[in-house]
Design a protein around this motif. Sequence first.
Motif, PDB file in Angstrom:
ATOM      1  N   LEU A   1      33.167   7.101  13.813  1.00 38.04           N
ATOM      2  CA  LEU A   1      32.912   6.336  12.548  1.00 38.04           C
ATOM      3  C   LEU A   1      31.641   6.472  11.682  1.00 38.04           C
ATOM      4  N   GLU A   2      30.783   6.984  12.268  1.00 35.59           N
ATOM      5  CA  GLU A   2      29.804   7.416  11.754  1.00 35.59           C
ATOM      6  C   GLU A   2      29.752   8.921  11.019  1.00 35.59           C
TER       7      GLU A   2
ATOM      8  N   ASN B   1      31.176   4.163   6.556  1.00 36.34           N
ATOM      9  CA  ASN B   1      30.945   5.615   5.960  1.00 36.34           C
ATOM     10  C   ASN B   1      32.340   5.817   5.202  1.00 36.34           C
TER      11      ASN B   1
ATOM     12  N   THR C   1      23.631   5.953   1.096  1.00 39.25           N
ATOM     13  CA  THR C   1      24.808   5.602   1.641  1.00 39.25           C
ATOM     14  C   THR C   1      24.886   5.077   3.087  1.00 39.25           C
ATOM     15  N   GLY C   2      25.832   4.330   3.346  1.00 36.99           N
ATOM     16  CA  GLY C   2      26.004   3.870   4.852  1.00 36.99           C
ATOM     17  C   GLY C   2      25.036   2.647   4.859  1.00 36.99           C
ATOM     18  N   GLU C   3      24.574   2.099   3.851  1.00 38.45           N
ATOM     19  CA  GLU C   3      23.875   0.715   3.810  1.00 38.45           C
ATOM     20  C   GLU C   3      24.569  -0.228   2.693  1.00 38.45           C
TER      21      GLU C   3
ATOM     22  N   ILE D   1      23.443  13.142   5.272  1.00 36.88           N
ATOM     23  CA  ILE D   1      23.226  12.885   3.966  1.00 36.88           C
ATOM     24  C   ILE D   1      22.524  11.406   3.888  1.00 36.88           C
ATOM     25  N   LYS D   2      22.893  10.480   4.836  1.00 38.69           N
ATOM     26  CA  LYS D   2      21.946   9.202   4.662  1.00 38.69           C
ATOM     27  C   LYS D   2      20.792   9.462   5.007  1.00 38.69           C
TER      28      LYS D   2
ATOM     29  N   THR E   1      27.383   1.745   8.951  1.00 40.28           N
ATOM     30  CA  THR E   1      27.756   3.149   9.708  1.00 40.28           C
ATOM     31  C   THR E   1      28.555   2.386  10.960  1.00 40.28           C
TER      32      THR E   1
ATOM     33  N   ASP F   1      27.599  13.078   7.436  1.00 45.69           N
ATOM     34  CA  ASP F   1      27.399  11.664   7.194  1.00 45.69           C
ATOM     35  C   ASP F   1      25.944  11.426   7.445  1.00 45.69           C
TER      36      ASP F   1
ATOM     37  N   ILE G   1      20.865  -6.123   9.690  1.00 46.59           N
ATOM     38  CA  ILE G   1      21.649  -6.050  10.600  1.00 46.59           C
ATOM     39  C   ILE G   1      22.169  -4.842  11.171  1.00 46.59           C
ATOM     40  N   ASN G   2      21.951  -4.597  12.397  1.00 45.06           N
ATOM     41  CA  ASN G   2      22.566  -3.505  13.029  1.00 45.06           C
ATOM     42  C   ASN G   2      21.523  -2.276  12.571  1.00 45.06           C
ATOM     43  N   ARG G   3      20.188  -2.575  12.482  1.00 44.52           N
ATOM     44  CA  ARG G   3      19.213  -1.575  12.097  1.00 44.52           C
ATOM     45  C   ARG G   3      17.834  -2.153  12.243  1.00 44.52           C
TER      46      ARG G   3
ATOM     47  N   GLN H   1      18.643  10.738   1.934  1.00 41.02           N
ATOM     48  CA  GLN H   1      18.597   9.875   0.938  1.00 41.02           C
ATOM     49  C   GLN H   1      17.402   8.797   1.253  1.00 41.02           C
TER      50      GLN H   1
ATOM     51  N   ASN I   1      23.474  -2.047   8.017  1.00 41.29           N
ATOM     52  CA  ASN I   1      23.812  -0.806   8.492  1.00 41.29           C
ATOM     53  C   ASN I   1      25.348  -0.617   8.690  1.00 41.29           C
TER      54      ASN I   1
END
Lengths: 239, 1040
Positions: free
Chosen positions: B479-480, A230, A78-80, B370-371, A225, B367, B995-997, B374, A223
């Motif tokens: 947001l997260e 989310n 999730t979140g990706e 959980i992420k 999030t 959230d 992107i953004n990671r 996973q 990403n």
Amino acid sequence: MNPVTGHSVTGDSNTGQALTSALAAWENWNSLGFKTRSERLSAALSKQTLPREAQKLLQLLLERAARLEKIHELPGPTGECNELYLNGRGVAVVHGTDQSHQVAFLGQLITALVCGNCVLVSLPSQTDWCESICKQLHAAGISQAVLQHHPALNTYSLSQLEEISLVAPVCTEEELITLNRQLAERNGLLVQLIPETDPIGCTHLLQPDHMLRFVTEKTRSINTTAVGGNATLLELGNG
Amino acid sequence: MFKAIDVLDPAWISQPEETLWQAISPLYSIDEDIWLRELMPLAEPRSGEIEKTEKLAASLIERVRADDDAIHMIDALLLEYSLDTKEGILLMCLAEALMRIPDADTADALIRDKLSVADWKKHLRNSESLLVNASTWGLLLTGKVVTMDEREDGSPAGIINRLVNRMSEPVIRNAMQQAMKVMGHQFVLGRSINEALDRGSKFRQKGYTYSFDMLGEAALTAADASKYFNDYARAIDVVGNHQDKKAKGPKPSVSIKLSALHPRYEFAQEERVLTELYETVIRLVRRARALDVAITIDAEEMDRLELSLRLFKKLYQHESVRGWGGFGLVVQAYSKRALPVLAWLAGLAKQQGDMIPLRLVKGAYWDSEIKLCQQRGLSGYPVYTRKEATDTAYLACARFLLSEHLCGLIWPQFASHNAHTVSAIMTKATHRQFEFQRLHGMGDALYNKVLDETGVSVRIYAPVGNHKDLLPYLVRRLLENGANSSFVHRLVDARCPISELVQHPWQVLRERQPLHNPKIPLPIDIFGDSRKNSFSPNIDIESEWTPFSAEIKSHLNRQWQGQSLIDGKPVAGAEPHPVKAPHDTRILVGSVSFANKALVEQAMDVATRGYTEWQQTPVKTRADALRRLGDLLEEHLAEFVALCHMEAGKTIQDSIDEVREAVDFCRFYANQAEEDCGHPFMLPDLQGTGRNWERRRRGIFVCISPWNFPLAIFLGQVTAALAAGNSVIAKPAEQTSLIAYRAIELMLEAGVPGSAIQLLPGDGANVGAPLTSDTRINGVAFTGSTETAHLINRALSRRDAAPVPLIAETGGQNAMIVDSTALPEQVVTDAVLSGFASAGQRCSALRILCVQTDIADRIIELLKGAMAELKVGDPRLHSTDVGPVIDQGAQQGLLQHIEKMKAQSSLIAQTAMPAEASYGTFVPPTAFEIKSIDQLGREQFGPIIHLVRYKANELDKLIDTINATGYGLTLGVHSRNERTAARIEARAKVGNAYINRNQIGAVVGVQPFGGQGLSGTGPKAGGPHYLQRFTRLMPVQEAN
């Protein structure tokens, strides 16, 4: 001059010029997408008088290519957001030898184009026909930089061009071995050699794997999030 | 297993502290249904409790809704711009980024990006709140203006509109900045502690008290940690000395976030946490106690829980805290470990006799938790997956905390904005020795009623600090982790029936079947029925790390032997040579006997025979053997981790990830083979007649793999080739032959016949070259340098044979582009990981960090600080971030590059090396600032980052320059402007864009991996087309 790198391109001055303009045109041509290119080429070819089997082959190839536009959404945490999609490889050379058959040659040419590559074509044994095909496609809106007839291209000059991404010849098995050997001697990109060695039956062109070699895959992973991604978890609700 | 109901027995907390401690960690990710069945009796309402709670909750909600003044500030904003609307998300995204952008052009572009795509009009006048309506008007107007910019039709109207837009951009930007400040004002109590005290004064007169927090990002550097320390110290001083004569209720307290006080507050750095961070907190505690300002330690991510408790215990037992009763902490009820944590704390308090103030929250990182699980393939979730399960757990914890026998030991502080939870606590409580807590700007109306009507104290948790830093932080948390904000919306939303809001969570949960949320698959099941996700223990959790670590240790002193494996049997070739550990070359790991030319010939003969047999094996049998290999690798995880430490110098997490990737490859290609092979399908011929075709093996594949992923890439190539029905001759990298040998042993055990897989350890000259020049070879899969790929290509072409596939994965010159909308802390965290993890020895690793000039100084400052915190050393230690490079050759090449760059560019930072590094092949993580990408030649395969600045208006030129390197493997992008990120991604000629990671760690089947241009031929490993390249299509009648 390679418009992207600012460096000199390889090859003699004529080939170099052709390569330069092809490299410059690639980004726009590639960004059109498979469907648009397929439609444009389809419209352009509809104005040509082609043998029935050529029409059938090209129609099949264009339809198959349009489906390559699909973006594969890949499963993941999730979140990706993870996606796989396809692009053209760059500049292609579609080359024919004395043994080349027009239908197979057209098949290679159209496959290279529809997959988002700019193409330099050379069919020394049938220069006039090749020239006329290019002119007709130009008249139908394919730009001169995207498709260039370059009769002087031969297997030797090919081996000098480091910026070429793929070579799609129509040739015999024996000619292929020689061509492969010459291409392997060059530096630069590891060129994709995608031959049609069955100029009559077009066995390779008819296979879906053949077309996939004209493209390159790209994966993008976002990403989400940080930009509200989310919400997907919010929406899950309860089972 | 820990019996939940036992905690109600007063004798329970009298057990030895160590016994109570032992109950915590095993519940980390316990089966949710089993644990909830255990926990539910504790939350079960007693006779009449449900009715009483419902009645009280309904009455509270009615009175809140009847209050004209009830919906204001953040409640209203969140109600109107809820995170389940596009506009809500866009607004929050803007708030998250806008204020930190120093340059006008980038700020304007972000405003355009966010405002021009939403329907702001629909929010107009939906809300009574002045703030919301003013914001909506602003957003509507600016949204309209910026939308005009999208018209690029060249019409006069379009041009005029664009001109108007250009002129009005500063106005819009200022308006938006102003709007963000207004929002910041709502979220943040004060920019300084003095301002916060002033603004809080009227609430204190009503009877509220405060817990102030200097919230913000976790500290990445010692300098940031020091700044936060000073902020906390100042806050304690000011609060302690502040006199508010009109104030009622208890004295305000200060909350501290441990991750702000130490740049490495993590389990792996336990020693530093329990010494350095401990000392820091003690200094604050002494100050606080002297002024009688209570301190609360905030809760953070689940992986830090056990570490935080150890630190808390050490602090609590310190003489500065003994006898005080003002030192407390936060416990998150969504954690499955919450109840035993509370019991342990109560035991601690009973032992020492000092009361612990304890804030019980539901938890704010749901959230993210959980992420993370996973992504890491963990055993389960540390948190509940249903909201009602968290609410039920909260009430179970509350019952324990409200027990008579805890009075005087724990001072419960119930933090919730849920009217039902508040009512349930009021109903359960038989005494008034507790308080409620709420967030500043939220739940005002609800708690005004509570305060007026119950007499229970209410403390407001109030963020204090610069809006520019704090608003983005708070909004990012929303947001997260938006999933927890729902009750607030519904409380004030008159359309939501009260009956829905007063349902007892225990009753709701009891009706659920199963008790966990089946829509959130376990980490192992995220790929659905198709395949299992690879597993990893959580090495930050005591109950998982302790046994796993012991198992690794049992393999560390082994002596491994490797040689060729031909026809399933070990065969010695050349004289065995010793294998030394890269981190300490005095340590002998084992020995390897390389293959010679005779063995190459022997292997070729067996492989020729082998492919006939193997290709006739049904595809399902082949796939099942590979799945068994995946399972066996997981069973031998600890052994491979030990072997990766000793032979490849990999750190613990890198080693685990290595094995996981190999496991994923086994399962993924097994599935792909079943999908692609063994099923005839129809293709038309030129005449349009359909003919049956089938995907078949090509013959013998040679797989030549590198040392940087000695198991994952090695097995990735081999399993794809095998799954497709080919026989394989595998030549692993010379440096990592032992890992390959052990992997093939397991492969044979899994059922792959010895004739199908030949292992030939050795070098390029004696093994690689004879293999690739043999006419019997039908394809080569290679990962390594571009130069070697060319050599292989030439060798293959010189054979008197038709061309065969060469699937080559080669080098990269990977960049990360960072614009000024990016979050600097996130950028630096990702850059450090991308550039220095695995000692920079990943194909995907970051080499060129391109930063927009406007924020480059801040990025450099953070990078310096973060690099100073890295630990280089023994890869077997949990605390090590960066291990050695593979061998002396690699080390010397990298050190030479560093020396060269020192002369040609500006050194940003270099991480210190421990003394023992001299025994191994280490290279210090190093960062340079260079003037131009053109300064760089070929890729440097190690922990070296080159930073280059670029101007905002030169972004396209930068992309062209990156493309011009000819390489095209990975690219990182950090930008909150989604259009900018998309444009960079589309223009960059790379195989993998992130992107953004961070830009490393591609996951099989999720992020198919491979480059273009000089970086590889494709197809991508772990993608849908890879296995097909190991096959060819044949007409069915010819297939056999």
